[in-house]
Design a protein around this motif. Structure first.
Motif, PDB file in Angstrom:
ATOM      1  N   ALA A 199     -21.698  15.017  31.442  1.00  0.00           N
ATOM      2  CA  ALA A 199     -20.466  15.411  32.116  1.00  0.00           C
ATOM      3  C   ALA A 199     -19.442  15.845  31.089  1.00  0.00           C
ATOM      4  CB  ALA A 199     -19.911  14.237  32.937  1.00  0.00           C
ATOM      5  N   PRO A 200     -18.527  16.755  31.460  1.00  0.00           N
ATOM      6  CA  PRO A 200     -17.491  17.168  30.521  1.00  0.00           C
ATOM      7  C   PRO A 200     -16.580  16.004  30.180  1.00  0.00           C
ATOM      8  CG  PRO A 200     -17.016  17.971  32.732  1.00  0.00           C
ATOM      9  CD  PRO A 200     -18.412  17.406  32.764  1.00  0.00           C
TER      10      PRO A 200
ATOM     11  N   PRO B 132     -12.807  13.574  40.264  1.00  0.00           N
ATOM     12  CA  PRO B 132     -13.456  13.383  38.963  1.00  0.00           C
ATOM     13  C   PRO B 132     -14.920  12.978  39.089  1.00  0.00           C
ATOM     14  CG  PRO B 132     -11.304  12.320  39.013  1.00  0.00           C
ATOM     15  CD  PRO B 132     -11.613  12.725  40.416  1.00  0.00           C
ATOM     16  N   SER B 133     -15.229  12.087  40.046  1.00  0.00           N
ATOM     17  CA  SER B 133     -16.610  11.627  40.195  1.00  0.00           C
ATOM     18  C   SER B 133     -17.517  12.767  40.645  1.00  0.00           C
ATOM     19  CB  SER B 133     -16.676  10.473  41.202  1.00  0.00           C
ATOM     20  OG  SER B 133     -16.147  10.864  42.453  1.00  0.00           O
ATOM     21  N   PHE B 134     -17.029  13.635  41.549  1.00  0.00           N
ATOM     22  CA  PHE B 134     -17.834  14.774  42.000  1.00  0.00           C
ATOM     23  C   PHE B 134     -18.083  15.744  40.853  1.00  0.00           C
ATOM     24  CE2 PHE B 134     -18.003  19.139  43.624  1.00  0.00           C
ATOM     25  CZ  PHE B 134     -19.108  19.058  44.465  1.00  0.00           C
ATOM     26  N   ARG B 135     -17.043  16.029  40.079  1.00  0.00           N
ATOM     27  CA  ARG B 135     -17.227  16.958  38.958  1.00  0.00           C
ATOM     28  C   ARG B 135     -18.164  16.367  37.918  1.00  0.00           C
ATOM     29  NH1 ARG B 135     -11.649  17.144  39.032  1.00  0.00           N
ATOM     30  NH2 ARG B 135     -11.542  16.358  36.901  1.00  0.00           N
ATOM     31  N   ALA B 136     -18.066  15.053  37.700  1.00  0.00           N
ATOM     32  CA  ALA B 136     -18.954  14.416  36.732  1.00  0.00           C
ATOM     33  C   ALA B 136     -20.413  14.521  37.171  1.00  0.00           C
ATOM     34  CB  ALA B 136     -18.560  12.950  36.554  1.00  0.00           C
ATOM     35  N   LYS B 137     -20.671  14.303  38.463  1.00  0.00           N
ATOM     36  CA  LYS B 137     -22.042  14.390  38.960  1.00  0.00           C
ATOM     37  C   LYS B 137     -22.582  15.812  38.877  1.00  0.00           C
ATOM     38  CE  LYS B 137     -21.573  10.489  42.148  1.00  0.00           C
ATOM     39  NZ  LYS B 137     -21.532  10.084  43.579  1.00  0.00           N
TER      40      LYS B 137
ATOM     41  N   VAL C 243     -11.878  25.344  53.070  1.00  0.00           N
ATOM     42  CA  VAL C 243     -11.085  25.454  51.846  1.00  0.00           C
ATOM     43  C   VAL C 243     -10.548  24.086  51.421  1.00  0.00           C
ATOM     44  CG1 VAL C 243      -9.006  26.439  50.823  1.00  0.00           C
ATOM     45  CG2 VAL C 243     -10.471  27.861  52.242  1.00  0.00           C
ATOM     46  N   VAL C 244     -10.029  23.317  52.385  1.00  0.00           N
ATOM     47  CA  VAL C 244      -9.496  21.994  52.058  1.00  0.00           C
ATOM     48  C   VAL C 244     -10.606  21.085  51.525  1.00  0.00           C
ATOM     49  CG1 VAL C 244      -8.508  19.900  53.054  1.00  0.00           C
ATOM     50  CG2 VAL C 244      -7.559  22.118  53.657  1.00  0.00           C
ATOM     51  N   THR C 245     -11.796  21.166  52.121  1.00  0.00           N
ATOM     52  CA  THR C 245     -12.928  20.379  51.634  1.00  0.00           C
ATOM     53  C   THR C 245     -13.268  20.739  50.191  1.00  0.00           C
ATOM     54  OG1 THR C 245     -13.851  20.222  53.870  1.00  0.00           O
ATOM     55  CG2 THR C 245     -15.346  19.769  52.039  1.00  0.00           C
ATOM     56  N   ALA C 246     -13.292  22.044  49.915  1.00  0.00           N
ATOM     57  CA  ALA C 246     -13.582  22.501  48.556  1.00  0.00           C
ATOM     58  C   ALA C 246     -12.529  22.005  47.568  1.00  0.00           C
ATOM     59  CB  ALA C 246     -13.665  24.023  48.524  1.00  0.00           C
ATOM     60  N   VAL C 247     -11.264  22.045  47.979  1.00  0.00           N
ATOM     61  CA  VAL C 247     -10.183  21.580  47.104  1.00  0.00           C
ATOM     62  C   VAL C 247     -10.352  20.097  46.777  1.00  0.00           C
ATOM     63  CG1 VAL C 247      -7.704  21.158  46.980  1.00  0.00           C
ATOM     64  CG2 VAL C 247      -8.544  23.333  47.856  1.00  0.00           C
ATOM     65  N   CYS C 248     -10.640  19.287  47.800  1.00  0.00           N
ATOM     66  CA  CYS C 248     -10.793  17.848  47.582  1.00  0.00           C
ATOM     67  C   CYS C 248     -11.980  17.550  46.671  1.00  0.00           C
ATOM     68  CB  CYS C 248     -10.967  17.140  48.925  1.00  0.00           C
ATOM     69  SG  CYS C 248      -9.485  17.153  49.963  1.00  0.00           S
ATOM     70  N   LEU C 249     -13.071  18.305  46.814  1.00  0.00           N
ATOM     71  CA  LEU C 249     -14.236  18.098  45.959  1.00  0.00           C
ATOM     72  C   LEU C 249     -13.947  18.511  44.519  1.00  0.00           C
ATOM     73  CD1 LEU C 249     -17.152  19.297  48.273  1.00  0.00           C
ATOM     74  CD2 LEU C 249     -16.554  16.952  47.654  1.00  0.00           C
ATOM     75  N   ILE C 250     -13.253  19.640  44.359  1.00  0.00           N
ATOM     76  CA  ILE C 250     -12.967  20.145  43.013  1.00  0.00           C
ATOM     77  C   ILE C 250     -12.108  19.159  42.224  1.00  0.00           C
ATOM     78  CG2 ILE C 250     -11.670  21.917  41.747  1.00  0.00           C
ATOM     79  CD1 ILE C 250     -12.661  23.934  43.807  1.00  0.00           C
TER      80      ILE C 250
ATOM     81  N   GLU D 156     -11.240  11.064  33.207  1.00  0.00           N
ATOM     82  CA  GLU D 156     -10.547  10.851  34.484  1.00  0.00           C
ATOM     83  C   GLU D 156     -11.235   9.767  35.289  1.00  0.00           C
ATOM     84  OE1 GLU D 156      -9.595  14.279  36.817  1.00  0.00           O
ATOM     85  OE2 GLU D 156      -9.271  15.528  35.056  1.00  0.00           O
ATOM     86  N   GLU D 157     -12.582   9.769  35.286  1.00  0.00           N
ATOM     87  CA  GLU D 157     -13.320   8.764  36.048  1.00  0.00           C
ATOM     88  C   GLU D 157     -13.082   7.367  35.480  1.00  0.00           C
ATOM     89  OE1 GLU D 157     -15.900   7.170  38.948  1.00  0.00           O
ATOM     90  OE2 GLU D 157     -14.687   8.986  38.765  1.00  0.00           O
ATOM     91  N   LYS D 158     -13.084   7.244  34.150  1.00  0.00           N
ATOM     92  CA  LYS D 158     -12.814   5.944  33.533  1.00  0.00           C
ATOM     93  C   LYS D 158     -11.407   5.468  33.836  1.00  0.00           C
ATOM     94  CE  LYS D 158     -16.114   6.302  29.683  1.00  0.00           C
ATOM     95  NZ  LYS D 158     -16.271   6.368  28.215  1.00  0.00           N
ATOM     96  N   ALA D 159     -10.441   6.397  33.825  1.00  0.00           N
ATOM     97  CA  ALA D 159      -9.055   6.024  34.136  1.00  0.00           C
ATOM     98  C   ALA D 159      -8.932   5.556  35.570  1.00  0.00           C
ATOM     99  CB  ALA D 159      -8.133   7.210  33.882  1.00  0.00           C
TER     100      ALA D 159
END
Length: 346
Positions: A323-324, A309-314, A299-306, A330-333
């Motif tokens: 990417a959304p 920003p870079s993971f969600r972008a990929k 669960v903690v791994t899933a939370v960190c991935l979610i 967020e990634e640019k910031a």
């Protein structure tokens, strides 16, 4: 505020999952003159972790890490309970315990800032030696105490609210004032971004580092008092065991980078509440005891991935081609924060 979005969403999701299995999970009642309910239990049992995580946040913000806080928790509870078992008053027991914790934290800071030892090694020394010191204080036995004033620290209530929660609120308010209303927070972030550049700019980076390690140990000491007073005993071997790992997870889940620099106290509190709520969820939904740690890790791994920003972008780029906008922003910031205008990382 954007950094707090995903931790808050995960916390709400965990609470909703508990409500699904236990419809009365969110119910709060007044029994025997104090608040009662699962939410109150999460706050009460999560109070020591929140304290340890607050101290860990400032240490990580300087680019360090403190693996010794679990041992400091054990030392604090052991010394306080030993003093009370010798018929000392609560103040006479608490003061030397917290004083010793401050000295241990300052020692960690000295090894890191003064001697130049890597933080993970410097604190690993106390992590091992401190657990032995706690067992020396207790004589290898579990010290039990029966002092109502001492029980108040971790197991008592004041104005219907758990006293430990009030302590956390006080420490959080003081920490937020010192780091967000004064220049201290900016100095800590500056040291975490580039300690050498901060020193050349006139900031006493060594003093800042010693201070944050001492503060982390002090928070761990108060947490140790809470844990030992809640069970009216001190166990030098098991008290605070692995709490340092939960504290690091809480800080990371809250959005503070392990590389140092910017930090979020509110995010850390949310991260600690997520971990405590997850522990409660494990028991409420009936996860087998032998798989509890594995379930928690997943669960903690899933939370960190979610919340990455870079993971969600990929992920979104692979699925939809682009990417959304929120993830891209967020990634640019994040890149702007980590890379200075000249393009050279600090």
């Amino acid at each position: 505020m954007r950094r707090l979005l995903w931790p808050a969403a995960v916390l709400v999701l965990l609470l909703a999952l508990n409500v699904f299995f236990t419809p009365s999970f969110l119910a709060i009642q007044v029994r025997d003159g104090h608040l009662y309910g699962s939410l109150i239990d999460i706050l009460r049992f999560g109070a020591p972790l929140i304290l340890v995580a607050l101290g860990m946040t400032l240490v990580i913000a300087t680019g360090g890490i403190d693996l010794s806080v679990g041992s400091v928790v054990a030392i604090s509870g052991a010394l306080a309970c030993l003093r009370i078992s010798e018929d000392a008053g609560v103040l006479a027991a608490v003061a030397p315990a917290l004083g010793l914790c401050l000295l241990l934290g300052a020692w960690n800071g000295f090894l890191v800032a003064g001697v130049g030892i890597q933080p993970i090694i410097a604190t690993l020394i106390l992590m091992v030696a401190g657990r032995g010191l706690a067992q020396l204080i207790t004589g290898g036995q579990i010290i039990t105490v029966n002092d109502e004033a001492y029980k108040m620290i971790g197991g008592g209530y004041w104005l219907t609210v758990p006293f430990g929660v009030l302590i956390v609120l006080a420490v959080l308010a003081i920490t937020a004032f010192l780091t967000r209303r004064l220049a201290l927070g900016m100095l800590i972030e500056s040291v975490g971004g580039n300690a050498e550049a901060s020193r050349l700019a006139g900031i006493r980076s060594r003093g800042i580092i010693v201070m944050v390690y001492a503060f982390a140990a002090l928070c761990a000491g108060v947490a140790g008092l809470m844990i030992s007073s809640n069970v009216s005993s001190a166990d030098g071997n098991n008290a605070g065991l692995w709490i340092e790992l939960d504290a690091i997870l809480a800080v990371v889940i809250g959005g503070t980078s392990l590389a140092g620099g910017r930090f979020s106290l509110a995010g850390t509190v949310l991260g600690a509440l997520i971990i405590q709520t997850l522990t409660t969820t494990v028991y409420s939904i009936g996860v087998p005891p032998e798989t509890t740690l594995l379930f928690k890790a997943l669960v903690v791994t899933a939370v960190c991935l979610i919340q990455s920003p870079s993971f969600r972008a990929k992920v979104f780029r692979r699925r939809g081609g682009t990417a959304p906008p929120a993830a891209v922003a967020e990634e640019k910031a994040r890149v702007r924060e980590e890379v200075p205008p000249d393009g050279v990382r600090s």
